[in-house]
Design a protein around this motif. Structure first.
Motif, short mmCIF file in Angstrom:
data_model
loop_
_atom_site.label_atom_id
_atom_site.label_comp_id
_atom_site.label_asym_id
_atom_site.label_seq_id
_atom_site.Cartn_x
_atom_site.Cartn_y
_atom_site.Cartn_z
N LEU A 56 47.03 -40.72 -13.68
CA LEU A 56 47.00 -42.22 -13.89
C LEU A 56 47.54 -43.22 -13.48
O LEU A 56 46.47 -44.09 -12.99
CB LEU A 56 47.04 -42.09 -15.88
CG LEU A 56 45.91 -43.29 -15.84
CD1 LEU A 56 44.32 -42.91 -16.00
CD2 LEU A 56 45.13 -43.22 -17.92
N LEU A 57 49.06 -42.94 -13.23
CA LEU A 57 49.81 -44.47 -12.89
C LEU A 57 49.91 -44.44 -11.51
O LEU A 57 49.52 -45.57 -10.89
CB LEU A 57 51.17 -43.63 -13.70
CG LEU A 57 52.15 -44.85 -12.67
CD1 LEU A 57 52.16 -46.58 -13.37
CD2 LEU A 57 53.65 -44.47 -13.03
N GLU A 58 49.71 -43.06 -10.82
CA GLU A 58 49.85 -43.68 -9.49
C GLU A 58 48.29 -43.64 -9.27
O GLU A 58 48.06 -44.46 -8.03
CB GLU A 58 49.60 -41.19 -8.97
CG GLU A 58 49.50 -41.02 -7.81
CD GLU A 58 49.88 -39.84 -7.46
OE1 GLU A 58 49.11 -39.83 -6.18
OE2 GLU A 58 50.57 -39.47 -7.41
N THR A 59 47.22 -43.06 -9.84
CA THR A 59 45.47 -44.16 -9.53
C THR A 59 45.99 -45.35 -9.22
O THR A 59 45.40 -46.49 -8.75
CB THR A 59 44.93 -43.35 -9.83
OG1 THR A 59 44.25 -42.02 -10.40
CG2 THR A 59 43.59 -44.01 -10.06
N TYR A 60 46.18 -46.17 -10.55
CA TYR A 60 47.01 -47.32 -11.26
C TYR A 60 47.27 -48.18 -9.74
O TYR A 60 46.86 -48.99 -9.68
CB TYR A 60 47.21 -47.45 -12.10
CG TYR A 60 47.69 -48.83 -12.76
CD1 TYR A 60 46.39 -50.19 -12.70
CD2 TYR A 60 48.75 -49.20 -12.65
CE1 TYR A 60 46.59 -51.07 -12.85
CE2 TYR A 60 49.19 -50.61 -12.49
CZ TYR A 60 48.27 -51.88 -12.83
OH TYR A 60 48.49 -53.13 -13.06
N GLU A 61 48.38 -47.03 -9.40
CA GLU A 61 49.23 -47.97 -8.17
C GLU A 61 48.62 -48.50 -7.06
O GLU A 61 48.91 -49.00 -5.99
CB GLU A 61 50.09 -46.73 -8.30
CG GLU A 61 52.00 -47.71 -9.55
CD GLU A 61 52.94 -46.76 -9.62
OE1 GLU A 61 52.58 -45.55 -9.15
OE2 GLU A 61 54.15 -46.71 -10.18
N GLN A 62 47.75 -46.78 -7.16
CA GLN A 62 47.26 -47.25 -6.16
C GLN A 62 45.49 -48.17 -5.83
O GLN A 62 45.08 -48.66 -4.78
CB GLN A 62 46.62 -45.49 -5.19
CG GLN A 62 47.46 -45.03 -5.30
CD GLN A 62 47.35 -43.44 -4.59
OE1 GLN A 62 45.63 -42.93 -4.36
NE2 GLN A 62 47.96 -42.71 -4.54
N THR A 63 45.14 -47.92 -6.89
CA THR A 63 43.63 -48.82 -6.78
C THR A 63 43.42 -50.39 -8.01
O THR A 63 43.20 -51.07 -8.01
CB THR A 63 43.30 -47.61 -7.32
OG1 THR A 63 42.60 -48.02 -9.05
CG2 THR A 63 42.19 -46.64 -6.80
N GLY A 64 44.89 -50.57 -9.14
CA GLY A 64 44.81 -51.05 -8.97
C GLY A 64 44.41 -51.56 -10.53
O GLY A 64 43.63 -50.53 -10.84
N SER A 65 43.61 -53.00 -10.81
CA SER A 65 43.16 -52.68 -12.67
C SER A 65 41.36 -52.47 -12.17
O SER A 65 40.45 -52.22 -12.91
CB SER A 65 42.95 -54.11 -12.95
OG SER A 65 42.42 -55.11 -12.18
N GLN A 66 41.04 -51.84 -10.36
CA GLN A 66 40.06 -51.49 -10.17
C GLN A 66 40.02 -50.30 -11.66
O GLN A 66 38.29 -49.79 -11.62
CB GLN A 66 39.61 -51.11 -8.61
CG GLN A 66 39.43 -52.23 -7.86
CD GLN A 66 40.04 -51.72 -6.75
OE1 GLN A 66 39.03 -51.11 -6.16
NE2 GLN A 66 40.22 -53.48 -5.86
N MET A 67 40.57 -49.25 -11.83
CA MET A 67 40.19 -48.09 -11.29
C MET A 67 39.72 -48.44 -13.36
O MET A 67 38.92 -47.79 -13.87
CB MET A 67 41.37 -47.76 -12.13
CG MET A 67 42.87 -47.65 -13.43
SD MET A 67 44.47 -46.43 -13.08
CE MET A 67 43.84 -45.50 -14.47
N PHE A 68 39.89 -49.24 -14.12
CA PHE A 68 39.25 -49.60 -15.35
C PHE A 68 37.69 -49.79 -15.39
O PHE A 68 37.43 -50.12 -16.29
CB PHE A 68 39.97 -50.65 -15.90
CG PHE A 68 41.54 -50.61 -16.24
CD1 PHE A 68 42.20 -49.86 -17.43
CD2 PHE A 68 42.65 -51.23 -15.20
CE1 PHE A 68 43.33 -49.23 -17.50
CE2 PHE A 68 43.71 -51.18 -15.78
CZ PHE A 68 44.33 -50.27 -17.28
#
Length: 146
Positions: A56-68
């Motif tokens: 989840l952290l890796e995805t967040y670092e790649q996509t930013g708040s778009q993941m939400f």
């Protein structure tokens, strides 16, 4: 500027590491070898939690708040079973029941922490992240006992 969401995820990862150390450490102290398997399962579930959070952290670092945008917490009914149990101090001669009660209290405390942090969160993204953590990690813990 401090990245609050990254900090939240790193905090959650550290909680999972502490829980792993707790369960793994108990495996070395509990005398009843029949309990060893459940402690191993509990420790392994914490590794699984940590891995999910790291992803989840890796995805967040790649996509930013778009993941939400796509993050949906699961509906989990909290039956508050751990509220009915007294805290257990574990000893080498602790029973299987004692270990399960301690695990339920520990997991229930983590769930309650995330629920309370969700109420205090300042941004919609952090509220959604805390909601996700409280339901996602609780679901994983509950399913291992089904």
């Amino acid at each position: 500027m401090k990245d609050e969401l990254k900090d939240i995820l790193q905090l959650a990862i550290s909680f999972e590491e502490e829980s792993f150390a707790f369960y793994n450490g108990l495996r070395n102290t509990i005398e009843n070898r029949a309990i060893y398997g459940i402690l191993e399962d509990l420790a392994n579930s914490e590794i699984g939690h940590r891995t999910k959070l790291e992803n989840l952290l890796e995805t967040y670092e790649q996509t930013g708040s778009q993941m939400f945008q796509s993050m949906e917490p699961k509906d989990v009914e909290d039956m508050k079973l751990s509220d009915l149990l007294l805290p257990m101090k574990l000893a080498p001669d602790s029973s299987f029941q004692d270990v399960l009660i301690a695990a339920m209290k520990r997991e229930g405390g983590a769930h309650e922490f995330y629920v309370n942090m969700q109420k205090l969160a300042r941004t919609e993204e952090s509220k959604k992240l805390f909601e996700f953590l409280s339901t996602c990690l609780s679901t994983i813990s509950v399913t291992m006992f089904e």
